[in-house]
Enzyme design. Structure first.
Site, PDB file in Angstrom:
ATOM      1  N   THR A 339       0.823  -1.185   0.000  1.00 55.27           N
ATOM      2  CA  THR A 339       0.000   0.000   0.000  1.00 55.27           C
ATOM      3  C   THR A 339       0.866   1.247   0.000  1.00 55.27           C
ATOM      4  O   THR A 339       1.979   1.228   0.492  1.00 55.27           O
ATOM      5  CB  THR A 339      -0.890  -0.038   1.263  1.00 55.27           C
ATOM      6  N   ASN A 359      -1.647  -4.734  -2.626  1.00 59.17           N
ATOM      7  CA  ASN A 359      -1.612  -5.745  -1.568  1.00 59.17           C
ATOM      8  C   ASN A 359      -0.159  -6.102  -1.272  1.00 59.17           C
ATOM      9  O   ASN A 359       0.465  -5.452  -0.443  1.00 59.17           O
ATOM     10  CB  ASN A 359      -2.453  -6.982  -1.903  1.00 59.17           C
ATOM     11  N   GLU A 377      -4.956  -8.721  -4.659  1.00 63.28           N
ATOM     12  CA  GLU A 377      -5.928  -8.401  -3.616  1.00 63.28           C
ATOM     13  C   GLU A 377      -6.903  -9.537  -3.322  1.00 63.28           C
ATOM     14  O   GLU A 377      -7.583  -9.513  -2.289  1.00 63.28           O
ATOM     15  CB  GLU A 377      -6.731  -7.157  -4.009  1.00 63.28           C
ATOM     16  N   ASP A 380      -7.120 -10.917   0.095  1.00 70.27           N
ATOM     17  CA  ASP A 380      -7.797 -10.226   1.190  1.00 70.27           C
ATOM     18  C   ASP A 380      -9.210 -10.758   1.424  1.00 70.27           C
ATOM     19  O   ASP A 380      -9.874 -10.362   2.378  1.00 70.27           O
ATOM     20  CB  ASP A 380      -7.845  -8.719   0.925  1.00 70.27           C
ATOM     21  N   SER A 423     -10.600  -4.405   3.611  1.00 68.86           N
ATOM     22  CA  SER A 423      -9.325  -3.711   3.595  1.00 68.86           C
ATOM     23  C   SER A 423      -9.028  -3.118   4.966  1.00 68.86           C
ATOM     24  O   SER A 423      -9.934  -2.899   5.775  1.00 68.86           O
ATOM     25  CB  SER A 423      -9.355  -2.579   2.561  1.00 68.86           C
ATOM     26  N   SER A 424      -7.735  -2.842   5.221  1.00 71.68           N
ATOM     27  CA  SER A 424      -7.324  -2.124   6.426  1.00 71.68           C
ATOM     28  C   SER A 424      -6.902  -0.692   6.131  1.00 71.68           C
ATOM     29  O   SER A 424      -6.486   0.027   7.050  1.00 71.68           O
ATOM     30  CB  SER A 424      -6.158  -2.856   7.110  1.00 71.68           C
ATOM     31  N   GLY A 443       0.977  -0.602   5.441  1.00 74.35           N
ATOM     32  CA  GLY A 443       1.396  -1.497   6.516  1.00 74.35           C
ATOM     33  C   GLY A 443       0.368  -2.549   6.868  1.00 74.35           C
ATOM     34  O   GLY A 443       0.386  -3.083   7.983  1.00 74.35           O
TER      35      GLY A 443
END
Length: 552
Positions: A339, A359, A377, A380, A423-424, A443
């Site tokens: 990211t 990702n 991705e 995820d 997602s984060s 991160g």
């Protein structure tokens, strides 16, 4: 403004000098990152943007989606066992890229400059070339990443010519990407999502066993959403809603900490660290329920309900760590890496927090000259009903420690055609009166906890921006049940006390850093920008225009 690469930041500052607004600068920077920052900047991935423009808020979701041919069991063998690397390496791991449509839509709706001017810096960088720096050379020389890229002739031809990583100082020109960007400047996203570029993506995917097709790119659409809003320590905060879980983690954490009187506790002491660990582990316990807004088993309203925040806070024992395995997630009954982020503020107080991602570093490893690296991705998603996520990038703790896996997964985030994966990413804007703070980071699962701590350093402890970003940080994600403490985050006395309370404390590896980029408008109307010193900090770029240069 601040971003992960100096030349990309320069592109954004150039947009401001030309009279553009924060949106123009953000998009110009993101497109330049797609050229000079190939491990994370992209046209082959997706992202989120949170915008404050003229006092109004907006959030754009251009997260990747699962291809039309995706299946729930596509990463399992005939015995329903995970196929090694299937969701991580090669185009079978790639979701439908959202960046081409998303960046164009962000500019179309909210930008000021002509579209061609915004794209121009990226075109020049790809056509005329840029210098390979020591950071990029080191990544290409890393044995794991080198093996990844060497698996695909298309990738190796550009990034490992003759089987060797590009040397630092090499001038790298990317004519295929330059041609695509030139067409993008003229025709918008159709130059990528249809025609030769889309056909090239589909053909490369088929060659290497993927299901991503040209038609998937043509059928992609970004989505405007209402930003997630919450109050924290006298400030207002806007961040990304689902399919991002990051904003919910940050909102829950701040809500619990404020209720628990965290601000009044001694800075650097065990009491503050203990409460951080406890609120983070509870927020991550609820995260397992989240996914695409259409299938998520809990909503932001559920998890940020003051009654749920109060119940979560009340369950914290100030003298003992709570075993994460004992924490049940929210229920209606109970409620009774890779990211890159950029932050922009202009002279009118407009702000953009924009995070994009592939990702993993270099995504799935497959480079398509017309568009760059494709993402991975799909990893995820919940690729099996109870599958853990990919291992952390390095094993924290003592030498020889075994890598650990992260969070359990839930059916709310299962693979399905057209679905957005969880997602984060946590692009965030906070404001109080004339003050503004714009931040986010890269991160993986550490993003929301580290963004929260930088927020707290500014909102609660009144740190200068650089000090807030530089300060050593903690991380807890519930499972594995351990508290990560960067060097300098805890004193020896605090470590002893936290250990007595039942925390298992580890030191994260150097590759496990969350790297924050942030911009702040100060109470006196001045500006500050900061890039994280962690990892490849020297590569990042932060800049502020002088008043005589036009907008800031």
């Amino acid at each position: 403004m601040a971003s992960g690469h100096r030349q990309a930041t320069a592109a954004g500052l150039a947009a401001l000098r030309q009279g553009g607004n924060a949106v123009d600068a953000a998009v110009a920077t993101a497109l330049a990152l797609a050229v000079v920052y190939p491990e994370a900047g992209n046209l082959g991935g997706g992202g989120f943007a949170v915008v404050r423009l003229g006092g109004k808020l907006a959030a754009l979701d251009f997260r990747e989606t699962a291809p039309a041919a995706a299946r729930r069991d596509m990463y399992l063998d005939s015995r329903q066992r995970p196929i090694p690397e299937a969701s991580k390496v090669g185009p079978l791991a790639a979701g439908v890229p959202g960046s081409p449509d998303g960046l164009w839509e962000l500019h179309r709706a909210l930008g000021k400059l002509a579209w061609a001017k915004v794209v121009a810096p990226a075109v020049s960088l790809a056509r005329d070339g840029f210098e390979v720096d020591a950071h990029l050379h080191a990544l290409l020389a890393d044995e794991r990443l080198r093996r990844l890229l060497a698996r695909f002739p298309e990738s190796a031809a550009v990034w490992l010519p003759g089987g060797q990583p590009l040397a630092a100082g090499t001038r790298l020109r990317l004519p295929g990407l330059a041609a695509t960007l030139s067409a993008y400047a003229e025709r918008g996203p159709a130059a990528i999502t249809a025609g030769a570029a889309a056909a090239a993506v589909g053909a490369a995917s088929r060659r290497h066993g993927g299901v991503l097709a040209a038609g998937d790119l043509a059928g992609y659409h970004p989505v405007w959403r209402q930003p997630l809003r919450f109050g924290a320590f006298g400030w207002q905060v806007a961040t990304m809603p689902l399919p991002s879980a990051g904003g919910i983690v940050a909102g829950q954490s701040c809500g619990m900490l404020e209720r628990l009187g965290w601000a009044a506790l001694p800075r650097g002491g065990a009491d503050r660290a203990h409460l951080l660990a406890e609120v983070f582990r509870r927020a991550f316990a609820d995260r397992v329920l989240l996914g695409d807004p259409a299938t998520s088993r809990a909503t932001p309203a559920d998890l940020l309900d003051p009654r749920w925040i109060a119940a979560r806070a009340a369950g914290i024992d100030r003298g003992h760590a709570t075993p994460s395995a004992t924490l049940a997630p929210w229920s209606a009954a109970a409620a009774g890496g890779e990211t890159t982020h950029l932050s922009t503020v202009d002279g009118d107080g407009n702000a953009v927090a924009l995070t994009t991602t592939l990702n993993g570093l270099f995504g799935c490893g497959l480079y398509v000259p017309e568009i760059g690296f494709l993402n991975n991705e799909m990893d995820d998603f919940s690729t099996t009903p109870v599958a853990p996520r990919a291992p952390l990038t390095a094993a924290p703790g003592s030498a020889g420690a075994k890598p650990v896996t992260s969070l359990p997964r839930d059916e709310a985030n299962a693979v399905a055609p057209g679905k957005r994966m969880l997602s984060s990413m946590t692009p965030t804007i906070a404001w109080r009166g004339n003050e503004l703070l714009v931040l986010g980071g890269r991160g993986s699962l550490r993003i929301p906890t580290h963004v929260t701590q930088v927020l707290l350093a500014v909102l609660v402890d009144h740190d200068a921006l650089t000090a807030a970003v530089d300060c050593p940080r903690l991380h807890h994600q519930g499972l594995p049940d351990r508290l990560e403490a960067e060097p300098g985050a805890l004193s020896a006395a605090a470590v002893r006390e936290l250990t007595r309370r039942g925390h298992r404390i580890v030191v994260p590896g150097p590759d496990d850093a969350c790297r924050i980029t942030a911009v702040r408008r100060l109470p006196d109307g001045g500006f500050a920008a900061a890039v994280d010193p962690r990892g490849a900090a020297a590569l990042g770029g932060a800049g502020v225009l002088a008043p005589t240069e036009g907008q800031q």
